[in-house]
Design an enzyme around this catalytic site. Structure first.
Site, PDB file in Angstrom:
ATOM      1  N   GLY A  94       0.817  -1.199   0.000  1.00  0.00           N
ATOM      2  CA  GLY A  94       0.000   0.000   0.000  1.00  0.00           C
ATOM      3  C   GLY A  94       0.852   1.250   0.000  1.00  0.00           C
ATOM      4  CG  HIS A 138      -0.033   0.970   7.454  1.00  0.00           C
ATOM      5  ND1 HIS A 138       1.013   0.621   8.277  1.00  0.00           N
ATOM      6  CD2 HIS A 138       0.486   1.829   6.534  1.00  0.00           C
ATOM      7  CE1 HIS A 138       2.106   1.257   7.871  1.00  0.00           C
ATOM      8  NE2 HIS A 138       1.821   1.984   6.816  1.00  0.00           N
ATOM      9  CD  GLU A 139      -0.862   2.266   2.983  1.00  0.00           C
ATOM     10  OE1 GLU A 139      -0.491   3.447   2.948  1.00  0.00           O
ATOM     11  OE2 GLU A 139      -0.053   1.320   3.094  1.00  0.00           O
ATOM     12  CB  CYS A 155       5.608   2.277   6.911  1.00  0.00           C
ATOM     13  SG  CYS A 155       4.963   3.806   6.231  1.00  0.00           S
ATOM     14  CG  LEU A 156       6.706   2.122   0.668  1.00  0.00           C
ATOM     15  CD1 LEU A 156       5.859   2.668  -0.470  1.00  0.00           C
ATOM     16  CD2 LEU A 156       7.886   1.327   0.141  1.00  0.00           C
ATOM     17  CD  GLN A 215       3.342   6.096   2.692  1.00  0.00           C
ATOM     18  OE1 GLN A 215       2.426   5.475   2.176  1.00  0.00           O
ATOM     19  NE2 GLN A 215       4.424   5.509   3.172  1.00  0.00           N
ATOM     20  CG  HIS A 242       0.414   6.785   5.757  1.00  0.00           C
ATOM     21  ND1 HIS A 242       1.600   7.233   6.302  1.00  0.00           N
ATOM     22  CD2 HIS A 242       0.610   5.476   5.457  1.00  0.00           C
ATOM     23  CE1 HIS A 242       2.473   6.224   6.333  1.00  0.00           C
ATOM     24  NE2 HIS A 242       1.896   5.146   5.834  1.00  0.00           N
TER      25      HIS A 242
HETATM   26 NI    NI Z   1       2.871   3.313   5.590  1.00  0.00          NI
END
Ligand code: NI
Length: 166
Positions: free
Chosen positions: A47, A138-139, A96-97, A52, A142
């Site tokens: 995701g 999670h997404e 997470c990225l 981000q 953000h």
């Molecule tokens: Ni993330």
């Protein structure tokens, strides 16, 4: 299309609350395509969320279909997503990225009901469970300026350094 730079913790911009998408125009389509290309360029991310890549509107992409034995709805582009029901809870490991050097154990709802719009502005609605439900939670965090690091039960016991992001 372009691969965009991913903001990394502790970049303060990750703390911003994103605003809803109002215009479903060509500019939105181009930004979604860039977001997807950025996700694909990364190390197998399930995701990505618009903030981000310093785009502060409520758009996320989730796709857990590459994980075996995971019930899922395939590749999802979710605009203005909202979770309207939560059920049960469980602990699972997340990465997470924007936090490439760590993973962590986080408590999430086991099942959620999700409403969103697609990239054209048409309504979507899903019942999700397990890893897909976790990825969506999670997404969506953000979009409200939250990272999995904020949800660790214990920073000492639930945060793990990783050698390689796979
Ligand atoms: Ni993330």
């Amino acid at each position: 299309m372009a691969v965009l730079e991913i903001l990394r913790y502790p970049d303060e911009r990750l703390r911003q609350v994103s605003r809803p998408v109002e215009q479903f125009d060509a500019a939105l389509q181009a930004r979604i395509d860039d977001l997807e290309e950025t996700r694909r360029a990364g190390p197998g991310a399930v995701g990505i969320a618009a903030p981000q890549v310093a785009w502060f509107e409520r758009v996320v992409i989730v796709d857990v279909s590459g994980r075996r034995k995971t019930r899922n709805h395939g590749h999802l582009i979710l605009v203005n997503p909202e979770i309207t029901e939560w059920e049960g809870f469980g602990i699972g490991r997340e990465g997470c990225l924007s936090v490439p050097d760590y993973t962590g154990n986080v408590v999430r709802a086991e099942r959620v009901h999700l409403q969103a719009l697609d990239r054209e502005g048409n309504p979507l609605s899903f019942d999700m469970e397990g890893f897909e439900a976790r990825a969506v939670q999670h997404e969506l965090d953000h979009l409200d300026g939250l990272l999995f690091l904020d949800r660790l039960v214990s920073r000492r016991q639930d945060l793990f350094q990783r050698k390689n992001y796979e």
